[in-house]
Enzyme design. Structure first.
Site, PDB file in Angstrom:
ATOM      1  N   LYS A 170       0.840  -1.202   0.000  1.00 10.82           N
ATOM      2  CA  LYS A 170       0.000   0.000   0.000  1.00 10.82           C
ATOM      3  C   LYS A 170       0.871   1.247   0.000  1.00 10.82           C
ATOM      4  O   LYS A 170       0.609   2.210  -0.721  1.00 10.82           O
ATOM      5  CB  LYS A 170      -0.958  -0.023   1.206  1.00 10.82           C
ATOM      6  CG  LYS A 170      -2.039  -1.078   1.061  1.00 10.82           C
ATOM      7  CD  LYS A 170      -2.829  -1.311   2.335  1.00 10.82           C
ATOM      8  CE  LYS A 170      -3.772  -2.505   2.163  1.00 10.82           C
ATOM      9  NZ  LYS A 170      -4.493  -2.875   3.384  1.00 10.82           N
TER      10      LYS A 170
ATOM     11  N   GLN B  76      -4.393  -1.660   9.792  1.00 10.71           N
ATOM     12  CA  GLN B  76      -4.352  -2.960   9.125  1.00 10.71           C
ATOM     13  C   GLN B  76      -4.903  -4.056  10.045  1.00 10.71           C
ATOM     14  O   GLN B  76      -4.492  -4.179  11.195  1.00 10.71           O
ATOM     15  CB  GLN B  76      -2.900  -3.279   8.713  1.00 10.71           C
ATOM     16  CG  GLN B  76      -2.733  -4.565   7.923  1.00 10.71           C
ATOM     17  CD  GLN B  76      -3.423  -4.518   6.560  1.00 10.71           C
ATOM     18  OE1 GLN B  76      -3.310  -3.553   5.819  1.00 10.71           O
ATOM     19  NE2 GLN B  76      -4.157  -5.579   6.230  1.00 10.71           N
TER      20      GLN B  76
ATOM     21  N   ASP C 176     -10.489   2.868   4.081  1.00 18.18           N
ATOM     22  CA  ASP C 176     -10.753   1.440   3.895  1.00 18.18           C
ATOM     23  C   ASP C 176     -12.254   1.202   3.720  1.00 18.18           C
ATOM     24  O   ASP C 176     -12.677   0.120   3.318  1.00 18.18           O
ATOM     25  CB  ASP C 176     -10.270   0.644   5.126  1.00 18.18           C
ATOM     26  CG  ASP C 176      -9.027  -0.189   4.833  1.00 18.18           C
ATOM     27  OD1 ASP C 176      -8.759  -0.467   3.646  1.00 18.18           O
ATOM     28  OD2 ASP C 176      -8.337  -0.559   5.797  1.00 18.18           O
TER      29      ASP C 176
END
Ligand code: NDP
Length: 290
Positions: free
Chosen positions: A52, A96, A119
């Site tokens: 990412k 995460q 997200d």
């Protein structure tokens, strides 16, 4: 069979994002800044975050990684989330998953400012998405929509079968594809571990989206000729012929299905890169919204 090449498509979309960021830089606009919080030493999580950040750098974003030991307390992690919410330099951030057992992921996701939730996991964004309002779409379903759109795969009136009902993949992609719009307007069946007679459900599918985490679970005898297969699953299996001793496979048996499917994503190189690209698009949107 047409390979739905997520790696190549994500490269193309990243180039488009970079062009926009270059223009923002020239005009003195706000350069998108993505932050990522990683807790513990899970190798898969480390590799996802690395990817990412690498992609974020490639398109000209600013990025920050905050790495914490697995023994960080829930309160300390909530404080980090709070400081990122308040940091006006950061446009969007992710925490995460998975997190260590002593930390409740729902509590952490709920603490994220929905305006910075790139997200797309916060219930505010999930609810807005479900009602067709403006929202940060969850990254993996968003990546799947982009793939269907760019490969001109018709979804209107099609029978879509989704395997798996998680909050991050199965449920949201079911909602998105049954919504009015394009991609959308499909007749969606969502399946899970309690589904009876999965074979007969799969057999009627024009499009299958598999997100269950079961190695090579879907086989050619279960599907109809010409089916489109979007394989979200990432499963590591042992393979002594590889240097590492293992390799990644999807939830669908690629080798077995390639003569039956009309279109199919590979694993790796399919949905994975599209997920990262969708995260970048959400971050760009967050920076523009500021
Ligand atoms: P979860 O692990 O949270 O849930 C799995 C789902 O699959 C559950 O709904 C479960 O049913 C269902 N399921 C399990 N076994 C079966 C079965 N035999 N038949 C039908 N349904 C079944 O799913 P995630 O969405 O988090 O992840 C799914 C996979 O996708 C994993 O391999 C993950 O690594 C991968 N993934 C890949 C991403 C990418 O970018 N490529 C992003 C996110 C995930 P029940 O609810 O009844 O338990």
């Amino acid at each position: 069979m047409i390979l739905l090449d997520g790696k190549a498509l994500s490269k193309q979309i990243k180039q488009e994002i970079k062009t926009e960021v270059d223009a923002l830089r020239k005009s003195g606009g706000n350069i998108p800044h993505l932050a990522a919080v990683i807790v513990g030493d899970n190798p898969a999580s480390e590799s996802y975050v690395k990817n990412k950040v690498k992609s974020s750098d490639e398109v000209g974003f600013e990025s920050t990684v905050i790495k914490k030991d697995a023994n960080i307390s829930e309160e300390e992690l909530l404080e980090i989330v709070d400081s990122l919410n308040k940091n006006s330099d950061v446009d969007g951030f992710i925490v995460q998953l998975p997190l260590p057992r002593h930390i409740d992921p729902d509590k952490i996701v709920l603490a994220i400012d929905p305006q910075k939730d790139v997200d797309g996991f916060h219930p505010f964004n999930f609810g807005s998405m479900a009602q067709g309002l403006d929202a940060y779409l969850p990254a993996t379903p968003y990546g799947i929509l982009l793939m269907l759109e760019r490969y001109n795969i018709e979804t209107e009136g099609k029978e879509v079968v989704v395997l798996g009902r998680s909050n991050i993949v199965g449920s949201p992609i079911s909602i998105l594809l049954s919504r009015k719009g394009n991609p959308g307007n499909a007749t969606v069946t969502i399946t899970h571990s309690r589904t009876k007679d999965l074979d007969s459900v799969l057999k009627k599918a024009d499009i299958i989206i598999a997100a269950i985490g079961r190695d090579r679970f879907v086989k050619s005898h279960q599907v109809k000729e010409g089916v489109v297969i979007i394989d979200v699953g990432i499963n590591r299996i042992s393979d002594p012929s590889r240097k590492k001793g293992s390799r990644l496979v999807g939830d669908c048996d690629f080798d077995d299905l390639q003569n039956t499917a009309s279109h199919m994503t590979p694993v790796p190189g399919g949905v994975g890169p599209m997920t990262v690209t969708a995260l970048l698009l959400n971050t760009l949107k967050a920076a523009k919204n500021k």
